[in-house]
Design a protein around this motif. Structure first.
Motif, PDB file in Angstrom:
ATOM      1  N   THR A  19       0.636  -1.001   0.015  1.00 41.26           N
ATOM      2  CA  THR A  19       0.059  -0.045   0.038  1.00 41.26           C
ATOM      3  C   THR A  19       1.034   1.285   0.044  1.00 41.26           C
ATOM      4  OG1 THR A  19      -1.754  -1.074   1.067  1.00 41.26           O
ATOM      5  CG2 THR A  19      -1.860   1.397   1.281  1.00 41.26           C
ATOM      6  N   LEU A  20       1.863   1.366   0.666  1.00 42.10           N
ATOM      7  CA  LEU A  20       2.847   2.415   0.928  1.00 42.10           C
ATOM      8  C   LEU A  20       3.574   2.413  -0.490  1.00 42.10           C
ATOM      9  CD1 LEU A  20       4.456   1.958   4.344  1.00 42.10           C
ATOM     10  CD2 LEU A  20       2.635   3.651   3.555  1.00 42.10           C
ATOM     11  N   ARG A  21       3.963   1.423  -1.260  1.00 41.97           N
ATOM     12  CA  ARG A  21       4.403   1.479  -2.552  1.00 41.97           C
ATOM     13  C   ARG A  21       3.666   1.996  -3.694  1.00 41.97           C
ATOM     14  NH1 ARG A  21      10.009   0.899  -3.420  1.00 41.97           N
ATOM     15  NH2 ARG A  21       9.544  -0.246  -5.043  1.00 41.97           N
ATOM     16  N   LEU A  22       2.379   1.518  -3.619  1.00 44.00           N
ATOM     17  CA  LEU A  22       1.590   1.780  -4.776  1.00 44.00           C
ATOM     18  C   LEU A  22       0.632   3.044  -4.574  1.00 44.00           C
ATOM     19  CD1 LEU A  22       0.629  -1.992  -5.618  1.00 44.00           C
ATOM     20  CD2 LEU A  22       1.850  -0.448  -7.040  1.00 44.00           C
ATOM     21  N   LEU A  23       0.056   2.986  -3.274  1.00 41.90           N
ATOM     22  CA  LEU A  23      -0.759   4.175  -2.897  1.00 41.90           C
ATOM     23  C   LEU A  23      -0.257   5.111  -2.037  1.00 41.90           C
ATOM     24  CD1 LEU A  23      -3.821   1.651  -2.381  1.00 41.90           C
ATOM     25  CD2 LEU A  23      -3.386   2.725  -4.589  1.00 41.90           C
ATOM     26  N   GLY A  24       0.988   5.125  -1.746  1.00 40.45           N
ATOM     27  CA  GLY A  24       1.425   6.184  -0.755  1.00 40.45           C
ATOM     28  C   GLY A  24       1.147   7.583  -0.969  1.00 40.45           C
ATOM     29  N   ASP A  25       0.944   8.028  -2.243  1.00 40.63           N
ATOM     30  CA  ASP A  25       0.724   9.237  -2.545  1.00 40.63           C
ATOM     31  C   ASP A  25      -0.562   9.811  -2.639  1.00 40.63           C
ATOM     32  OD1 ASP A  25       0.190   7.921  -4.728  1.00 40.63           O
ATOM     33  OD2 ASP A  25       1.096   9.199  -6.284  1.00 40.63           O
ATOM     34  N   THR A  26      -1.694   8.735  -1.989  1.00 37.78           N
ATOM     35  CA  THR A  26      -2.852   9.024  -2.236  1.00 37.78           C
ATOM     36  C   THR A  26      -3.639   8.853  -0.915  1.00 37.78           C
ATOM     37  OG1 THR A  26      -3.392   6.674  -2.950  1.00 37.78           O
ATOM     38  CG2 THR A  26      -3.208   8.421  -4.656  1.00 37.78           C
ATOM     39  N   ILE A  27      -2.922   8.242  -0.239  1.00 37.50           N
ATOM     40  CA  ILE A  27      -3.433   7.912   1.125  1.00 37.50           C
ATOM     41  C   ILE A  27      -3.261   9.099   2.270  1.00 37.50           C
ATOM     42  CG2 ILE A  27      -3.380   5.469   0.778  1.00 37.50           C
ATOM     43  CD1 ILE A  27      -0.897   5.379   2.715  1.00 37.50           C
ATOM     44  N   SER A  28      -4.036   9.204   3.387  1.00 37.73           N
ATOM     45  CA  SER A  28      -3.958  10.260   4.300  1.00 37.73           C
ATOM     46  C   SER A  28      -2.670  10.057   4.998  1.00 37.73           C
ATOM     47  CB  SER A  28      -5.005  10.184   5.139  1.00 37.73           C
ATOM     48  OG  SER A  28      -5.213   9.269   6.046  1.00 37.73           O
ATOM     49  N   LYS A  29      -2.202  10.864   5.746  1.00 32.47           N
ATOM     50  CA  LYS A  29      -0.946  10.864   6.495  1.00 32.47           C
ATOM     51  C   LYS A  29      -1.257  10.100   7.793  1.00 32.47           C
ATOM     52  CE  LYS A  29       1.079  15.539   5.940  1.00 32.47           C
ATOM     53  NZ  LYS A  29       1.328  16.793   6.429  1.00 32.47           N
ATOM     54  N   ALA A  30      -2.653  10.257   8.375  1.00 33.53           N
ATOM     55  CA  ALA A  30      -2.938   8.813   9.295  1.00 33.53           C
ATOM     56  C   ALA A  30      -3.096   7.433   8.993  1.00 33.53           C
ATOM     57  CB  ALA A  30      -4.435   9.227   9.823  1.00 33.53           C
ATOM     58  N   GLU A  31      -3.131   7.296   7.583  1.00 35.84           N
ATOM     59  CA  GLU A  31      -3.328   5.966   7.217  1.00 35.84           C
ATOM     60  C   GLU A  31      -2.024   5.588   6.854  1.00 35.84           C
ATOM     61  OE1 GLU A  31      -5.570   2.802   4.237  1.00 35.84           O
ATOM     62  OE2 GLU A  31      -5.812   5.021   3.822  1.00 35.84           O
ATOM     63  N   TYR A  32      -1.111   6.522   6.348  1.00 33.43           N
ATOM     64  CA  TYR A  32       0.400   6.176   6.366  1.00 33.43           C
ATOM     65  C   TYR A  32       1.016   5.902   7.460  1.00 33.43           C
ATOM     66  CZ  TYR A  32       5.232   7.159   4.258  1.00 33.43           C
ATOM     67  OH  TYR A  32       6.386   7.246   3.689  1.00 33.43           O
ATOM     68  N   THR A  33       0.859   6.619   8.589  1.00 35.14           N
ATOM     69  CA  THR A  33       1.534   6.178   9.789  1.00 35.14           C
ATOM     70  C   THR A  33       0.829   5.005  10.262  1.00 35.14           C
ATOM     71  OG1 THR A  33       1.710   8.719  10.519  1.00 35.14           O
ATOM     72  CG2 THR A  33       1.596   6.903  12.317  1.00 35.14           C
ATOM     73  N   LEU A  34      -0.367   4.539  10.174  1.00 43.52           N
ATOM     74  CA  LEU A  34      -1.012   3.128  10.420  1.00 43.52           C
ATOM     75  C   LEU A  34      -0.316   2.015   9.809  1.00 43.52           C
ATOM     76  CD1 LEU A  34      -2.966   1.641  12.126  1.00 43.52           C
ATOM     77  CD2 LEU A  34      -4.827   2.285  10.256  1.00 43.52           C
ATOM     78  N   CYS A  35      -0.273   2.314   8.618  1.00 40.15           N
ATOM     79  CA  CYS A  35       0.711   0.999   7.775  1.00 40.15           C
ATOM     80  C   CYS A  35       1.929   0.916   8.237  1.00 40.15           C
ATOM     81  CB  CYS A  35       0.512   1.638   6.163  1.00 40.15           C
ATOM     82  SG  CYS A  35      -0.768   1.626   5.355  1.00 40.15           S
ATOM     83  N   TRP A  36       2.768   1.975   8.779  1.00 40.37           N
ATOM     84  CA  TRP A  36       4.236   1.680   9.307  1.00 40.37           C
ATOM     85  C   TRP A  36       4.114   1.036  10.370  1.00 40.37           C
ATOM     86  CZ3 TRP A  36       8.183   1.030   6.768  1.00 40.37           C
ATOM     87  CH2 TRP A  36       8.403   1.719   5.634  1.00 40.37           C
ATOM     88  N   ALA A  37       2.860   1.565  11.312  1.00 39.42           N
ATOM     89  CA  ALA A  37       2.834   1.028  12.779  1.00 39.42           C
ATOM     90  C   ALA A  37       2.551  -0.639  12.445  1.00 39.42           C
ATOM     91  CB  ALA A  37       1.870   1.619  13.339  1.00 39.42           C
ATOM     92  N   LEU A  38       1.782  -0.964  11.407  1.00 37.12           N
ATOM     93  CA  LEU A  38       1.147  -2.435  11.669  1.00 37.12           C
ATOM     94  C   LEU A  38       2.572  -2.974  11.106  1.00 37.12           C
ATOM     95  CD1 LEU A  38      -2.518  -2.067   9.707  1.00 37.12           C
ATOM     96  CD2 LEU A  38      -1.624  -2.892  12.382  1.00 37.12           C
TER      97      LEU A  38
END
Length: 443
Positions: free
Chosen positions: A396-415
């Motif tokens: 998700t970070l690789r393919l959609l990283g420029d379209t997701i919110s900062k909160a979801e970006y942080t959530l993905c890294w945390a997971l």
């Protein structure tokens, strides 16, 4: 982290099939997205997809939940189930979005290739195939033990061989949609068995059963219990193939949003009632701790159908994946086009040989290491968390990283971080438990 350009994704995806133009809303397409003839006779409806998900996930993890409560206590076990309910729904949404970002994807590895090239594809294949290989072993063991209890027969080899024959025959149905009736029957049988077991637990509670709000001893055992609960929600490794089998893939997230709470209610109900009835001394697989009367044996026979249904889904996904990879390699060597999109595209003989090999090794290992809970914990720590969270979040970070919110970006890294840590801790705890099992001979 910025995502790749759309043309980069399209370039990677084009290696998978045709360069035919895509519909405006690929998630709602009722025809294959590749420019090839669709050989499938049936595509899964939304209702059949829900049945697939329940058959895939509402399985033998259910019967471990009372023991999981005993190993964790009331509060931690309930909290883990709530967290897994929310995270499973989220992971289903992530995988659908990834599928929509790579519309020509046939296998999960295709998304990996679009996200991270050959390294991403290899990571998916190694993880998913390791998971499928061990999950088939676990489900073969589950079906064998169900048959042993239902038939009151202690011969593990005989019961395991019978399960192998049944799986080989039913496994020749290549379309998951065509197996919808059997998957639904397996889920219904599972729920029937749950009613029987719950009635017996309520009617025959153990006098003096002791419970705890928080179980604070035997940390390794508690960690294995968490791994068992994660296993109960596992199934993300097959989500891409299930999405690809749907009439309307865009409805997949709503199917996950329905099936997951149903599973959670079942897990909480049986876990709490079983723990209340039997206390800290609850048997690991609760259905085998309710006696050998007629109703208990009928319930064991019922869960045999569910074990077989899960087995068939895993067998189907892995056989399809392996044969698809082999077909692509053959097409590459001959400079031709690989026309395999779905399981129904494979010839019968290769399908028979591949599925027979999977069933044979599942039978051999399951009768050699019949330690159900420990095997579940080991498999979960090595592959389930990676499949469900580490890989989807990274893609998700690789393919959609420029379209997701900062909160979801942080959530993905945390997971990603949490899943890696839990995988390492769970592996160590499960390995310790396996060594203990081998030393004591306890199942």
């Amino acid at each position: 982290m910025p995502g790749p350009r759309k043309e980069d994704i399209a370039g990677s995806s084009s290696q998978l099939g045709s360069s035919a133009p895509q519909p405006d809303s690929p998630c709602e397409a009722e025809v294959p997205l590749l420019g090839l003839d669709d050989k499938r006779t049936c595509r899964a409806s939304w209702a059949v997809t829900v049945a697939m998900l329940l058959s895939l996930q509402l399985g033998w993890g259910l019967w471990l939940t009372p023991a999981d409560f005993a190993r964790l206590g009331w509060v931690p076990a309930t909290a883990v189930i709530v967290v897994l309910t929310l995270s499973t729904i989220y992971s289903g949404t992530l995988l659908l979005r990834l599928y929509q970002a790579v519309p020509n994807a046939v296998l999960f590895g295709d998304i990996g290739e679009a996200a991270a090239g050959s390294k991403g594809r290899s990571l998916v294949y190694w993880t998913v195939y390791s998971l499928d290989a061990t999950r088939c072993i676990i489900l073969h063991l589950a079906a064998t033990q169900s048959l042993q209890h239902a038939a009151n027969n202690s011969d593990c080899l005989l019961c395991g061989a019978i399960v192998a024959v049944i799986a080989l025959v039913l496994g020749q149905v290549k379309s998951l949609a065509d197996m919808g009736w059997f998957l639904s029957m397996g889920t219904a049988a599972q729920l029937f068995a749950m009613v029987v077991v719950v009635a017996k637990l309520i009617a025959e509670p153990l006098e003096g059963a002791k419970t705890e709000l928080v179980h604070t001893t035997e940390a390794a055992v508690s960690i294995v219990a968490v791994m068992n609960l994660i296993f109960a929600y596992g199934g993300q490794f097959a989500y891409v193939e299930i999405i690809n089998s749907m009439k309307k893939p865009g409805r997949f997230s709503s199917a996950v949003a329905l099936s997951t709470p149903i599973m959670s209610v079942a897990y909480l109900s049986l876990g709490m009632i079983g723990y209340w009835s039997r206390g800290r001394g609850v048997q690991e697989i609760i259905i085998f701790g309710t006696g050998m009367d007629a109703w208990s044996r009928i319930a064991a026979g019922a869960i045999l159908f569910q074990a077989l249904a899960q087995y068939l889904v895993n067998l189907n996904v892995w056989t399809h994946n392996v044969l698809t990879i082999l077909a692509r390699r053959k097409a590459l060597q001959s400079s031709s086009c690989c026309n395999v999109q779905h399981a129904g595209d494979h010839n019968r003989l290769p399908w028979l040989l591949a599925s027979a090999c999977i069933i044979a090794y599942s039978f051999g290992i399951s009768v050699s290491l019949p330690f159900f809970s420990t095997l579940v914990g080991l498999v979960t720590s090595v592959t389930y968390l990676t499949c469900a969270y580490t890989i989807p979040c990274w893609f998700t970070l690789r393919l959609l990283g420029d379209t997701i919110s900062k909160a979801e970006y942080t959530l993905c890294w945390a997971l990603i971080a949490l899943s890696i840590v839990f995988s390492c801790v769970g592996f160590a705890a499960s390995l310790m438990a396996l060594i203990n099992n081998l030393g004591t001979g306890e199942l």
